[in-house]
Design a protein around this motif. Structure first.
Motif, mmCIF file in Angstrom:
data_model
loop_
_atom_site.group_PDB
_atom_site.id
_atom_site.type_symbol
_atom_site.label_atom_id
_atom_site.label_comp_id
_atom_site.label_asym_id
_atom_site.label_seq_id
_atom_site.Cartn_x
_atom_site.Cartn_y
_atom_site.Cartn_z
ATOM 1 N N VAL A 26 10.161 4.568 10.448
ATOM 2 C CA VAL A 26 8.866 4.855 9.832
ATOM 3 C C VAL A 26 7.766 4.830 10.885
ATOM 4 O O VAL A 26 6.854 5.670 10.875
ATOM 5 C CB VAL A 26 8.584 3.831 8.715
ATOM 6 N N GLY A 75 6.061 8.677 2.118
ATOM 7 C CA GLY A 75 5.547 10.043 2.075
ATOM 8 C C GLY A 75 4.055 10.090 1.804
ATOM 9 O O GLY A 75 3.327 10.910 2.374
ATOM 10 N N ALA A 115 -2.228 9.760 6.606
ATOM 11 C CA ALA A 115 -2.392 9.383 8.010
ATOM 12 C C ALA A 115 -3.496 10.153 8.721
ATOM 13 O O ALA A 115 -4.179 9.609 9.600
ATOM 14 C CB ALA A 115 -1.066 9.560 8.755
ATOM 15 N N VAL A 139 -0.390 2.499 11.766
ATOM 16 C CA VAL A 139 0.798 2.632 10.924
ATOM 17 C C VAL A 139 0.921 1.437 9.988
ATOM 18 O O VAL A 139 1.201 1.577 8.793
ATOM 19 C CB VAL A 139 2.065 2.778 11.793
ATOM 20 N N THR A 164 7.883 8.112 12.771
ATOM 21 C CA THR A 164 7.451 9.234 11.927
ATOM 22 C C THR A 164 5.933 9.299 11.824
ATOM 23 O O THR A 164 5.324 10.360 12.020
ATOM 24 C CB THR A 164 8.069 9.105 10.520
ATOM 25 N N LEU A 165 5.313 8.168 11.522
ATOM 26 C CA LEU A 165 3.866 8.165 11.332
ATOM 27 C C LEU A 165 3.115 8.228 12.660
ATOM 28 O O LEU A 165 2.089 8.911 12.774
ATOM 29 C CB LEU A 165 3.451 6.918 10.544
ATOM 30 N N GLN A 177 -2.721 18.029 3.104
ATOM 31 C CA GLN A 177 -1.394 17.485 3.328
ATOM 32 C C GLN A 177 -0.575 17.601 2.041
ATOM 33 O O GLN A 177 -1.094 17.973 0.983
ATOM 34 C CB GLN A 177 -1.487 16.023 3.768
ATOM 35 N N ARG A 236 2.271 9.031 4.961
ATOM 36 C CA ARG A 236 2.236 10.138 5.926
ATOM 37 C C ARG A 236 1.140 11.136 5.569
ATOM 38 O O ARG A 236 0.434 11.648 6.448
ATOM 39 C CB ARG A 236 3.597 10.839 5.946
ATOM 40 N N LEU A 280 2.869 11.754 14.040
ATOM 41 C CA LEU A 280 1.825 12.527 13.365
ATOM 42 C C LEU A 280 0.447 12.187 13.925
ATOM 43 O O LEU A 280 -0.385 13.076 14.177
ATOM 44 C CB LEU A 280 1.877 12.240 11.863
ATOM 45 N N LEU A 326 11.948 13.118 4.995
ATOM 46 C CA LEU A 326 11.838 12.193 6.130
ATOM 47 C C LEU A 326 13.009 12.403 7.081
ATOM 48 O O LEU A 326 14.138 12.648 6.646
ATOM 49 C CB LEU A 326 11.829 10.740 5.630
#
Length: 363
Positions: A114, A167, A173, A137, A117-118, A98, A170, A121, A108
């Motif tokens: 948030v 970031g 994750a 998360v 976003t996470l 990553q 992420r 993924l 982002l």
């Protein structure tokens, strides 16, 4: 650092050439952004890549991520060749490596919270959905020093340091093995830099991560890196253990980089290597050694023959004259952390719990 014989990540003769000019242009120009680069990263190791802007550091990181395709060369992860994989065949690889980007806001989606976003993924990689994704998360945010409740907020509601923590969350994750840190602290305030460096060190130990740490800040590099690779105009010119690079640099370019580190003294004026001229145009790089137009030790041979990386006993160097260069006195060049800047700040934020709670308020 791992003592395993087989490297976790390995690049060999990696090349990336960009072609400039449209299909109707009279002539095509080429830029060799990465020119025959080879290196490896062991498990739980930090390899730093340093050099001036435009030397190819970020392009190298994007090649490893397969965000751009290499022109030629090999990338292996745990011995598996990756350059020929396409599309969905890359998904297992994406989980293993990553990236943390330089611009925490630009990386982002401003229209996604948030949480979205996470969770997106986690869904793509089949890790978690629904309530389990929401719980995951929250755990990720707390790991990087943010409250779980901040998952409902949008990127513009966070400070720069907090966005960089997102970031990092992420990147964590999908439980990667390698994280490419592309100037991960360069856009942050100095005090926030220290917090993020502490956080990166904490999660490296906690999750057994390897880092490819791309940076121009030699203060941070000396603190973070196990080994250092120095790039100039697309090529690696020196590579070795961090202490060896900082204490006994072999290449004139490495010495010049270390010489520009500020000296915290009003009376002592150390010797400095002053480079002549500017970085050459990458469209028309110099023949032979790319560094020879700026090198005070260049000979005629340097102008026609590109040096190869050769072992020095402490690392590798690409210089025809490395054995003939005058000794480099660490005491008069003072590379590293001027005035103990990073150490003082890290002492202030030494307690991991304090770092994380502080970050949730202002970092």
């Amino acid at each position: 650092m791992s003592t395993s014989a087989a490297p976790l990540l390995e690049a060999k003769d990696l090349v990336k050439t960009f072609h400039l000019g449209g299909p109707f242009a009279r002539s095509q120009q080429e830029v060799h952004a990465v020119d025959g680069v080879s290196f490896h990263v062991d498990a739980r190791e930090t390899l730093a890549v340093v050099g001036e802007s435009g030397c190819g550091k970020s392009t190298l990181g994007r090649l490893l991520m397969r965000l751009i395709e290499p022109t030629s060369g090999s990338i292996r992860l745990e011995g598996e060749e990756l350059t020929e994989k396409k599309g969905r065949a890359l998904l297992p690889y994406r989980r293993k490596i990553q990236m943390i980007f330089q611009d925490p806001y630009g990386s982002l989606n401003p229209r996604m919270t948030v949480q979205d976003t996470l969770a997106d993924l986690l869904r793509i990689h089949g890790i978690a959905r629904g309530s389990s994704a929401k719980q995951r998360v929250g755990e990720l945010l707390e790991t990087v020093g943010l409250p779980a409740s901040s998952a409902k907020r949008y990127p513009h509601e966070f400070s720069g340091g907090q966005r960089q923590r997102i970031g990092i969350a992420r990147a964590l994750a999908v439980n990667p093995q390698v994280i490419v840190c592309d100037e991960a602290v360069s856009a942050l305030d100095v005090s926030v830099q220290a917090q993020i460096v502490n956080l990166l060190e904490d999660i490296q130990v906690e999750f057994g991560l390897s880092y490819l740490f791309i940076s121009h800040d030699l203060t941070v590099v000396r603190h973070m890196a196990d080994r250092v690779a120095v790039m100039y105009l697309g090529r690696i010119v020196e590579m070795g253990e961090a202490e060896s690079i900082f204490e006994h640099p072999r290449h004139p370019y490495t010495r010049a980089l270390l010489d520009v580190v500020p000296v915290p003294s009003a009376t002592r004026r150390p010797h400095r290597t002053v480079l002549k001229g500017d970085i050459p145009n990458p469209l028309t790089p110099p023949k032979g050694c790319h560094f020879h137009p700026r090198c005070p030790f260049a000979l005629d041979r340097c102008r026609v023959e590109a040096p190869k990386l050769v072992p020095t006993g402490e690392g590798l160097v690409a210089c025809h004259r490395w054995q003939e260069l005058p000794s480099w006195d660490h005491a008069t060049h003072v590379p590293g952390d001027p005035g103990g800047r990073l150490e003082r700040l890290q002492a202030r934020f030494a307690d991991g719990a304090a770092v994380r709670s502080y970050g949730s308020r202002s970092g």
